[in-house]
Write a protein that holds these residues in place. Structure first.
Motif, PDB file in Angstrom:
ATOM      1  N   TYR A  11       0.843  -1.203   0.000  1.00  0.00           N
ATOM      2  CA  TYR A  11       0.000   0.000   0.000  1.00  0.00           C
ATOM      3  C   TYR A  11       0.879   1.254   0.000  1.00  0.00           C
ATOM      4  O   TYR A  11       0.673   2.184  -0.776  1.00  0.00           O
ATOM      5  CB  TYR A  11      -0.891  -0.009   1.240  1.00  0.00           C
ATOM      6  CG  TYR A  11      -1.592   1.302   1.529  1.00  0.00           C
ATOM      7  CD1 TYR A  11      -2.689   1.711   0.777  1.00  0.00           C
ATOM      8  CD2 TYR A  11      -1.154   2.140   2.562  1.00  0.00           C
ATOM      9  CE1 TYR A  11      -3.330   2.908   1.040  1.00  0.00           C
ATOM     10  CE2 TYR A  11      -1.794   3.342   2.836  1.00  0.00           C
ATOM     11  CZ  TYR A  11      -2.880   3.721   2.077  1.00  0.00           C
ATOM     12  OH  TYR A  11      -3.511   4.914   2.336  1.00  0.00           O
ATOM     13  N   MET A  77      -6.344   7.881  -4.274  1.00  0.00           N
ATOM     14  CA  MET A  77      -5.994   7.426  -2.920  1.00  0.00           C
ATOM     15  C   MET A  77      -7.164   6.733  -2.244  1.00  0.00           C
ATOM     16  O   MET A  77      -6.992   5.712  -1.582  1.00  0.00           O
ATOM     17  CB  MET A  77      -5.542   8.604  -2.047  1.00  0.00           C
ATOM     18  CG  MET A  77      -4.068   8.899  -2.053  1.00  0.00           C
ATOM     19  SD  MET A  77      -2.984   7.484  -2.022  1.00  0.00           S
ATOM     20  CE  MET A  77      -2.835   7.186  -0.272  1.00  0.00           C
ATOM     21  N   ASN A  78      -8.375   7.291  -2.413  1.00  0.00           N
ATOM     22  CA  ASN A  78      -9.534   6.651  -1.803  1.00  0.00           C
ATOM     23  C   ASN A  78      -9.721   5.256  -2.377  1.00  0.00           C
ATOM     24  O   ASN A  78     -10.051   4.313  -1.652  1.00  0.00           O
ATOM     25  CB  ASN A  78     -10.792   7.502  -2.001  1.00  0.00           C
ATOM     26  CG  ASN A  78     -10.768   8.748  -1.119  1.00  0.00           C
ATOM     27  OD1 ASN A  78      -9.953   8.846  -0.192  1.00  0.00           O
ATOM     28  ND2 ASN A  78     -11.625   9.707  -1.414  1.00  0.00           N
ATOM     29  N   ASP A  81      -7.044   3.041  -0.820  1.00  0.00           N
ATOM     30  CA  ASP A  81      -7.413   2.691   0.558  1.00  0.00           C
ATOM     31  C   ASP A  81      -8.365   1.504   0.571  1.00  0.00           C
ATOM     32  O   ASP A  81      -8.221   0.586   1.366  1.00  0.00           O
ATOM     33  CB  ASP A  81      -8.140   3.871   1.236  1.00  0.00           C
ATOM     34  CG  ASP A  81      -7.195   5.002   1.577  1.00  0.00           C
ATOM     35  OD1 ASP A  81      -5.980   4.824   1.391  1.00  0.00           O
ATOM     36  OD2 ASP A  81      -7.685   6.060   2.011  1.00  0.00           O
ATOM     37  N   GLY A  85      -7.906  -2.292   1.833  1.00  0.00           N
ATOM     38  CA  GLY A  85      -8.667  -2.452   3.075  1.00  0.00           C
ATOM     39  C   GLY A  85      -8.175  -1.600   4.235  1.00  0.00           C
ATOM     40  O   GLY A  85      -8.277  -1.998   5.388  1.00  0.00           O
ATOM     41  N   VAL A  86      -7.611  -0.425   3.924  1.00  0.00           N
ATOM     42  CA  VAL A  86      -7.147   0.439   5.019  1.00  0.00           C
ATOM     43  C   VAL A  86      -7.959   1.726   5.106  1.00  0.00           C
ATOM     44  O   VAL A  86      -7.543   2.695   5.697  1.00  0.00           O
ATOM     45  CB  VAL A  86      -5.640   0.793   4.879  1.00  0.00           C
ATOM     46  CG1 VAL A  86      -4.785  -0.446   5.035  1.00  0.00           C
ATOM     47  CG2 VAL A  86      -5.363   1.476   3.552  1.00  0.00           C
ATOM     48  N   ASP A  87      -9.158   1.724   4.462  1.00  0.00           N
ATOM     49  CA  ASP A  87      -9.987   2.925   4.558  1.00  0.00           C
ATOM     50  C   ASP A  87     -10.632   2.987   5.935  1.00  0.00           C
ATOM     51  O   ASP A  87     -10.569   2.045   6.712  1.00  0.00           O
ATOM     52  CB  ASP A  87     -11.030   2.973   3.427  1.00  0.00           C
ATOM     53  CG  ASP A  87     -11.856   1.700   3.384  1.00  0.00           C
ATOM     54  OD1 ASP A  87     -11.340   0.656   3.835  1.00  0.00           O
ATOM     55  OD2 ASP A  87     -12.992   1.760   2.916  1.00  0.00           O
ATOM     56  N   GLU A  88     -11.241   4.153   6.202  1.00  0.00           N
ATOM     57  CA  GLU A  88     -11.670   4.413   7.574  1.00  0.00           C
ATOM     58  C   GLU A  88     -13.027   3.823   7.908  1.00  0.00           C
ATOM     59  O   GLU A  88     -14.037   4.245   7.373  1.00  0.00           O
ATOM     60  CB  GLU A  88     -11.708   5.928   7.801  1.00  0.00           C
ATOM     61  CG  GLU A  88     -10.336   6.517   7.789  1.00  0.00           C
ATOM     62  CD  GLU A  88     -10.373   7.950   7.336  1.00  0.00           C
ATOM     63  OE1 GLU A  88     -10.314   8.808   8.209  1.00  0.00           O
ATOM     64  OE2 GLU A  88     -10.469   8.206   6.136  1.00  0.00           O
ATOM     65  N   ASP A  92     -18.705   3.656   7.100  1.00  0.00           N
ATOM     66  CA  ASP A  92     -18.845   4.509   5.924  1.00  0.00           C
ATOM     67  C   ASP A  92     -18.212   3.879   4.689  1.00  0.00           C
ATOM     68  O   ASP A  92     -18.142   4.487   3.641  1.00  0.00           O
ATOM     69  CB  ASP A  92     -18.255   5.901   6.185  1.00  0.00           C
ATOM     70  CG  ASP A  92     -16.850   5.822   6.734  1.00  0.00           C
ATOM     71  OD1 ASP A  92     -16.539   6.586   7.642  1.00  0.00           O
ATOM     72  OD2 ASP A  92     -16.080   4.979   6.258  1.00  0.00           O
ATOM     73  N   ASP A  95     -20.469   3.830   1.707  1.00  0.00           N
ATOM     74  CA  ASP A  95     -20.964   5.095   1.146  1.00  0.00           C
ATOM     75  C   ASP A  95     -20.688   5.179  -0.340  1.00  0.00           C
ATOM     76  O   ASP A  95     -19.617   4.803  -0.793  1.00  0.00           O
ATOM     77  CB  ASP A  95     -20.231   6.283   1.790  1.00  0.00           C
ATOM     78  CG  ASP A  95     -20.819   6.637   3.128  1.00  0.00           C
ATOM     79  OD1 ASP A  95     -21.755   5.943   3.539  1.00  0.00           O
ATOM     80  OD2 ASP A  95     -20.324   7.581   3.750  1.00  0.00           O
TER      81      ASP A  95
ATOM     82  N   ARG B 277      -7.929  15.023   2.930  1.00  0.00           N
ATOM     83  CA  ARG B 277      -7.477  15.074   1.536  1.00  0.00           C
ATOM     84  C   ARG B 277      -8.372  15.964   0.691  1.00  0.00           C
ATOM     85  O   ARG B 277      -7.907  16.877   0.013  1.00  0.00           O
ATOM     86  CB  ARG B 277      -7.518  13.658   0.930  1.00  0.00           C
ATOM     87  CG  ARG B 277      -6.478  12.731   1.498  1.00  0.00           C
ATOM     88  CD  ARG B 277      -6.578  11.389   0.773  1.00  0.00           C
ATOM     89  NE  ARG B 277      -5.768  10.382   1.439  1.00  0.00           N
ATOM     90  CZ  ARG B 277      -6.143   9.121   1.619  1.00  0.00           C
ATOM     91  NH1 ARG B 277      -7.327   8.702   1.177  1.00  0.00           N
ATOM     92  NH2 ARG B 277      -5.347   8.272   2.212  1.00  0.00           N
ATOM     93  N   LYS B 556      -6.763   3.954   8.163  1.00  0.00           N
ATOM     94  CA  LYS B 556      -7.631   3.166   9.033  1.00  0.00           C
ATOM     95  C   LYS B 556      -7.454   3.541  10.505  1.00  0.00           C
ATOM     96  O   LYS B 556      -6.343   3.610  11.008  1.00  0.00           O
ATOM     97  CB  LYS B 556      -7.294   1.695   8.870  1.00  0.00           C
ATOM     98  CG  LYS B 556      -8.380   0.768   9.322  1.00  0.00           C
ATOM     99  CD  LYS B 556      -8.051  -0.642   8.871  1.00  0.00           C
ATOM    100  CE  LYS B 556      -9.179  -1.571   9.228  1.00  0.00           C
ATOM    101  NZ  LYS B 556      -9.013  -2.869   8.570  1.00  0.00           N
ATOM    102  N   GLY B 557      -8.596   3.747  11.164  1.00  0.00           N
ATOM    103  CA  GLY B 557      -8.553   4.004  12.602  1.00  0.00           C
ATOM    104  C   GLY B 557      -8.153   5.418  12.985  1.00  0.00           C
ATOM    105  O   GLY B 557      -7.505   5.619  13.997  1.00  0.00           O
TER     106      GLY B 557
END
Lengths: 103, 566
Positions: A11, A77-78, A81, A85-88, A92, A95, B277, B556-557
């Motif tokens: 990543y 970038m989104n 992510d 699998g490192v999105d927030e 969400d 979404d 961002r 993440k997090g």
């Protein structure tokens, strides 16, 4: 090194590649077209206007490209992510979020 | 109604709006005071960042500077926008993920060192005060000319307003006031620009207008170049600075933008990394509206000025000329005694008789172009909005540096939430008073003073933050040595040429032909080199720092802005 570390490493490298590429464009339109090659480009005019091309890059074009670069970065970038699998948060993750659907 | 009445109405209405917002958005906790509770939408944050960013310098001075500098003015346009690309790609998402309250928070924790934290605090306060001096001078100019009050009184009124909403609302009050201030300032900037574009280029879009043709079918820029040659100025589209110098100044402004603490902390206020961002993207769009219009305004203003003063009999000058003469920012001396104004450049055989302060161009523009009175009042309100919004953002940095970084994190960690909030308000109050003093007794041009703040930010924070995120090997010794080398070198160079021996401030004496405005780039390179060099020979950072950096690198997090325990 476990699986997650390798994933995170991949990543991070993908991130650096994207950022590097965008920064090359960033430097090309500003320091390149707007400063170093400005005199060469000034021999031409921007089609349909009376702008000397180098002058236009320095005072207009570079700024438009900067805006575009940030939005390309956000979209890519989104996507990155999500791919790794490192999105927030899962709340969400579903979404239908294009840029700007932040809240 | 006359100009003065309109100005009172516009300025009064805008001030009432800011006070209303301040009362509505009082801060109840340190989290609200420092980062507006971390719940600002990316769009609102983008707008607030734009207002925070666009200070008196871009609003009042920049178009004027470009107008007098021509192509050379591009350094401000590219420099003050290109930095946002660096901010978006290299800083904002990671700092948001880190989730602290201030820039010294990051530096202190990442470099596991109170010394690094204190060095960062000192740099932050130094940079912010340099910058705030420029804002207060802008406030003074607007009050002095448009409300015809004494500059000192003007500065006091401005400080009173900022005091009210910065001290009461902290970041929360500042954020929502800045959203309102962005609307006021962009409207105030665009209305006269559109008027001018219609008058001179026949199109309502200034960005296209200045690349168009005038009534006679000649390109506007071509014609301006011609006028310049005739009057002995360098051609407008060529400029006079060396390519190397333009390169270094542009780089210093870009990197400085990305290193300015008051801009960086805005991205702590959004809920998520993803929001940080996109928020930079929104900010740059809002900023680009003004920045792409400014060079057009510069060309229109220059054309108008040359047409309206060249060879005009002094006895017949328009009212704006005498109005600005009264402020001392415009002076005419009839050297050859012919009763006419000769405004000429260095290459002309006729001596120049007119001195125009570059700071007045945007403010004088609507008068020169004979726009309606309400437009002039609006421009005054816009100038104040620009100066006040930035001043407030800067004062918050100073206040949080003292109450959070120095008191809470370094000297007195057991301070209560309530005590810290009181300390933050007291620090903001003291900072306002000091800024007021700088406004009454200001150093130099708005634009120039501000340009130095960038050099200092570029040479101190930017390398420390970049290395903190993108390398794990950079040590506290490296970071501290780098920051000190960068800022001391840059400050010494600027002080030498601007304050100690200004008579030597010419290209022959500069290091490699780089002007004091561009030296921040060299300071930044030195900072990088010293930080990496010293890191290579000092013990590796503790392993906890490696994990911290790993965590910063993935979104993440993120959660909410919070304290990180190093």
């Amino acid at each position: 090194m476990n699986h997650t570390d390798r994933e995170t490493g991949a990543y991070w490298r993908a991130n650096l590649r994207l950022v590097g590429l965008l920064l090359v464009v960033w430097a090309a339109v500003s320091f390149g077209a707007g400063v170093v090659f400005v005199d060469v480009l000034n021999r031409f005019t921007l089609p349909g206007t009376t702008f000397p091309l180098g002058f236009w890059f320095a005072q207009q074009g570079s700024i438009y490209v900067f805006v575009a670069l940030i939005f390309v970065y956000v979209v890519r970038m989104n996507a990155l992510d999500r791919r790794f699998g490192v999105d927030e948060g899962s709340d969400d993750a579903g979404d239908p979020q294009g840029p700007g659907a932040g809240r | 109604m006359n100009v003065r009445a309109w100005t009172f109405v516009m300025v009064g209405l805008s001030f009432a709006l800011y006070i209303g917002i301040a009362v509505w958005s009082r801060a109840g906790s340190t989290r609200e005071f420092y980062v507006a509770g971390g719940g600002v939408s990316p769009l609102a944050n983008g707008m607030a960042t734009a207002a925070d960013w666009m200070s008196a310098a871009p609003f009042i001075s920049m178009a004027g500077l470009i107008s007098f500098m021509g192509y050379d003015g591009s350094v401000y346009l590219m420099g003050w926008t290109g930095g946002y690309v660096l901010l978006a790609l290299l800083l904002a998402p990671y700092l948001r993920k880190f989730g602290a309250y201030t820039v010294p928070d990051f530096v202190g924790d990442r470099y596991y060192s109170q010394t690094a934290r204190v060095v960062a605090v000192v740099c932050a306060i130094f940079v912010s005060f340099t910058y705030v001096a420029g804002q207060m001078r802008g406030v003074g100019i607007v009050f002095g000319r448009f409300l015809e009050v004494d500059v000192t009184t003007g500065v006091f009124i401005g400080m009173g307003i900022v005091f009210f909403y910065a001290v009461l609302g902290g970041m929360k009050g500042i954020t929502y006031t800045q959203v309102a201030q962005y609307c006021v300032l962009i409207f105030a900037f665009m209305v006269p620009a559109i008027f001018l574009s219609l008058m001179i280029a026949g199109t309502p879009i200034p960005q296209l207008g200045f690349g168009g043709t005038d009534a006679g079918g000649v390109g506007l820029l071509e014609r301006l170049d011609g006028l310049h040659r005739e009057l002995g100025f360098a051609p407008y589209t060529d400029g006079t600075k060396s390519t190397l110098d333009v390169f270094f100044i542009t780089a210093a402004l870009m990197v400085g933008t990305a290193g300015l603490p008051h801009v960086i902390i805005r991205f702590y206020t959004v809920p998520r990394v993803r929001d940080a961002r996109i928020s930079v993207g929104w900010a740059l769009i809002f900023i680009a509206v003004l920045y792409t219009t400014a060079p057009a305004v510069a060309v229109f203003a220059r054309t108008n000025l040359l047409h309206s003063v060249t060879d005009t009999p002094y006895a017949e000058v328009p009212a704006w000329f005498s109005n600005w003469e009264a402020t001392g920012l415009l002076t005419f001396e009839d050297l050859n005694g012919d009763g006419r104004i000769q405004y000429t450049g260095p290459a002309s055989s006729t001596p120049n008789e007119l001195q125009v302060d570059r700071d007045i161009m945007v403010l004088a523009n609507p008068e020169i172009a004979e726009l309606p009175d309400w437009v002039i009042g609006l421009v005054a309100a816009g100038g104040l909005a620009a100066a006040l919004s930035t001043a407030a953002g800067l004062l918050l940095v100073v206040s949080s540096s003292v109450s959070h970084d120095l008191l809470k994190r370094a000297l007195y960690p057991t301070i209560s939430e309530r005590g810290e909030l009181i300390a933050a308000r007291v620090a903001a109050g003291v900072a306002v008073l000091f800024a007021g003093y700088l406004g009454i007794d200001p150093p130099g041009f708005v634009g120039e003073v501000v340009a130095f703040a960038f050099g200092l930010a570029a040479s101190s924070f930017f390398p420390a933050i970049i290395l903190g995120i993108f390398t794990k090997r950079t040590t506290r010794e490296g970071a501290v040595a780098g920051m000190l080398t960068g800022i001391l070198f840059t400050a010494a160079y600027i002080v030498r040429f601007k304050f100690v021996s200004p008579e030597l401030n010419t290209p022959e004496h500069w290091l490699l032909g780089i002007s004091p405005e561009g030296i921040g780039t060299v300071g930044m390179l030195l900072n990088f080199a010293v930080a990496l060099g010293v890191s290579a020979v000092t013990p590796r950072p503790p392993s906890a720092i490696g994990y911290m950096v790993d965590r910063i690198r993935v979104p993440k997090g993120a959660g909410e802005a919070h304290e990180i325990q190093a």
